[in-house]
Design a protein around this motif. Structure first.
Motif, short mmCIF file in Angstrom:
data_model
loop_
_atom_site.label_atom_id
_atom_site.label_comp_id
_atom_site.label_asym_id
_atom_site.label_seq_id
_atom_site.Cartn_x
_atom_site.Cartn_y
_atom_site.Cartn_z
N GLU A 154 0.81 -1.23 0.00
CA GLU A 154 0.00 0.00 0.00
C GLU A 154 0.83 1.27 0.00
O GLU A 154 0.35 2.33 -0.35
CB GLU A 154 -0.95 0.03 1.22
CG GLU A 154 -2.12 -0.93 1.12
CD GLU A 154 -1.85 -2.24 1.83
OE1 GLU A 154 -0.67 -2.51 2.17
OE2 GLU A 154 -2.81 -3.00 2.03
N GLN A 170 -9.87 -5.98 3.40
CA GLN A 170 -10.95 -6.57 4.19
C GLN A 170 -11.89 -5.44 4.61
O GLN A 170 -12.89 -5.18 3.99
CB GLN A 170 -10.40 -7.36 5.37
CG GLN A 170 -11.36 -8.43 5.87
CD GLN A 170 -12.14 -7.96 7.06
OE1 GLN A 170 -11.62 -7.28 7.94
NE2 GLN A 170 -13.40 -8.32 7.09
N SER A 171 -11.50 -4.68 5.65
CA SER A 171 -12.35 -3.55 6.06
C SER A 171 -12.15 -2.34 5.14
O SER A 171 -13.00 -1.47 5.07
CB SER A 171 -12.00 -3.14 7.49
OG SER A 171 -10.67 -2.64 7.53
N GLY A 172 -11.02 -2.26 4.49
CA GLY A 172 -10.69 -1.09 3.66
C GLY A 172 -9.90 -0.06 4.45
O GLY A 172 -9.47 0.96 3.90
N THR A 174 -6.84 -0.08 5.70
CA THR A 174 -5.45 0.14 5.27
C THR A 174 -5.42 1.03 4.03
O THR A 174 -4.55 1.90 3.89
CB THR A 174 -4.75 -1.20 4.98
OG1 THR A 174 -4.93 -2.05 6.10
CG2 THR A 174 -3.28 -1.03 4.70
O1 LIG Z 1 -8.74 -3.80 4.58
P1 LIG Z 1 -8.06 -4.03 5.88
O2 LIG Z 1 -9.02 -4.51 6.95
O3 LIG Z 1 -7.25 -2.86 6.33
O4 LIG Z 1 -7.04 -5.26 5.68
C1 LIG Z 1 -6.15 -5.31 4.62
C2 LIG Z 1 -4.75 -5.45 5.09
O5 LIG Z 1 -4.63 -6.65 5.87
C3 LIG Z 1 -3.51 -7.40 5.37
O6 LIG Z 1 -2.34 -6.97 5.94
P2 LIG Z 1 -1.92 -7.33 7.44
O7 LIG Z 1 -2.64 -6.46 8.41
O8 LIG Z 1 -2.09 -8.80 7.67
O9 LIG Z 1 -0.40 -6.96 7.43
P3 LIG Z 1 0.72 -7.57 6.48
O10 LIG Z 1 0.55 -6.83 5.16
O11 LIG Z 1 1.98 -7.25 7.20
O12 LIG Z 1 0.45 -9.06 6.35
C4 LIG Z 1 -3.48 -7.03 3.89
O13 LIG Z 1 -2.21 -7.29 3.32
C5 LIG Z 1 -3.84 -5.56 3.88
O14 LIG Z 1 -2.70 -4.77 4.05
#
Ligand SMILES: O=P(O)(O)OC[C@H]1O[C@H](OP(=O)(O)OP(=O)(O)O)[C@H](O)[C@@H]1O
Ligand SMILES: Nc1ncnc2c1ncn2[C@@H]1O[C@H](COP(=O)(O)OP(=O)(O)OP(=O)(O)O)[C@@H](O)[C@H]1O
Ligand SMILES: [Mg+2]
Length: 297
Positions: A154, A170-172, A174
């Motif tokens: 990201e 997932q939730s959006g 990030t």
């Molecule tokens: O839409 P969201 O609810 O924000 O979730 C999405 C985030 O979750 C996962 O990362 P994670 O938190 O597992 O970290 P990582 O990238 O270090 O695996 C994925 O790679 C996204 O970055």
């Protein structure tokens, strides 16, 4: 390689899928003793052992025959399938498991003009899923540069190393935190039970079949509730009409009250307070909502 007489399942050592996968296996009657290196867990009751690994390694371990089955995200399984060379044994998704739900999506900076996939033409897209992204770009007939990153995808647009990204959402949250906007969904994902295309022709095949039956029983009833209530025969139709989806209810007589019936219904999902209040208004009383643990049809 000497054929193994015990089944071996690969799962994530530590991450989002670890706890729900162990919980699911426990519900299937499988419990494990952890070894000192914490990488191998010996199955206590059934001849089924666990190998704890990085999730990315799971499809390869099944393909090489080191493990018979694996619990892994569809995103990881499908990415592996895109990249696997034609000689490697094909892998199949045996069951969706209903946890680890997320999606693989394209996202662009909030201030970038984007209407359709062709707007990505000539751009750089950062991702940890080069196989799935390349396949999607091909289907869309878009020519773009795929920039492969192991993680923190990201941040790439802000660093100037890519114009857009393709990552899990997932939730959006990030995406919002990185001023990105989701535009296209490439894949809806969840944890799946992965295995070889065909069942092994020895006892392990029989064990897999038994495990699949137990899994089906657990998955089918996981969201189910058993609704018990009492109703008069005259209110029965009105009460039955309000029951949440599921098979036909069972009716039982109530001792000493010939106009009353006990109704038992398996409901496909949660039964809310509001639904209970409506059913009560229609004439039901003595209502109970019970979780269902196992089912063997
Ligand atoms: O839409 P969201 O609810 O924000 O979730 C999405 C985030 O979750 C996962 O990362 P994670 O938190 O597992 O970290 P990582 O990238 O270090 O695996 C994925 O790679 C996204 O970055
Ligand atoms: N935000 C999320 N919400 C729900 N499920 C997710 C989310 N992010 C990823 N997943 C799913 O969970 C799987 C594991 O995610 P996790 O972040 O634990 O993996 P990882 O960091 O690659 O772990 P490992 O150390 O095993 O390589 C992903 O492949 C995906 O299927
Ligand atoms: Mg990983």
């Amino acid at each position: 390689m000497k054929p193994r007489d015990r089944l071996r399942i690969a799962m994530q050592k530590s991450g989002r899928l670890t706890e729900p996968a162990l919980e699911l296996l426990k519900r299937c009657g499988l419990t494990f003793r952890q070894s000192r290196d914490k990488l191998f867990c010996f199955g206590e009751g059934e001849p089924v052992d666990l190998l704890l690994v990085r999730d990315d390694d799971i499809p390869g371990l099944i393909s090489q025959g080191v493990c018979d089955l694996g619990i892994v995200g569809r995103n990881v399984l499908n990415e592996y399938r895109r990249g696997a060379d034609g000689d490697a044994p094909a892998l199949a998704e045996w069951r969706p498991l209903g946890f680890g739900r997320c999606r693989l999506s394209i996202a662009v900076p909030q201030d970038m003009e984007y209407r359709e996939p062709s707007d990505l033409g000539g751009r750089r897209i950062a991702t940890s899923y080069p196989g799935l992204l390349s396949e999607w770009l091909k289907v869309q007939d878009v020519s773009a540069t795929v920039v492969t990153l192991a993680g923190s995808v990201e941040i790439a647009p802000k660093l100037g190393t890519a114009d857009a990204i393709c990552d899990l959402v997932q939730s959006g949250g990030t995406l919002v935190a990185n001023q990105l906007r989701e535009t296209d969904v490439l894949l809806q994902s969840e944890a799946v039970l992965a295995g070889p295309d065909a069942l092994p022709a020895d006892e392990r095949g029989d064990m897999i079949e038994l495990l699949l039956k137990r899994l089906d029983g657990v998955i089918q009833v996981r969201e189910s509730r058993l609704l018990l209530l009492q109703t008069s025969r005259t209110s029965l139709d009105a009460v039955t009409r309000l029951l949440p989806g599921g098979p036909q209810p069972t009716l039982l007589p109530v001792a000493g009250q010939p106009d009353q019936l006990m109704l038992q219904a398996l409901c496909a999902g949660e039964v809310s307070w509001r639904q209970l209040e409506e059913i009560k208004k229609a004439g039901a009383r003595e209502m109970f909502v019970l979780p269902v643990e196992k089912m063997l049809a």
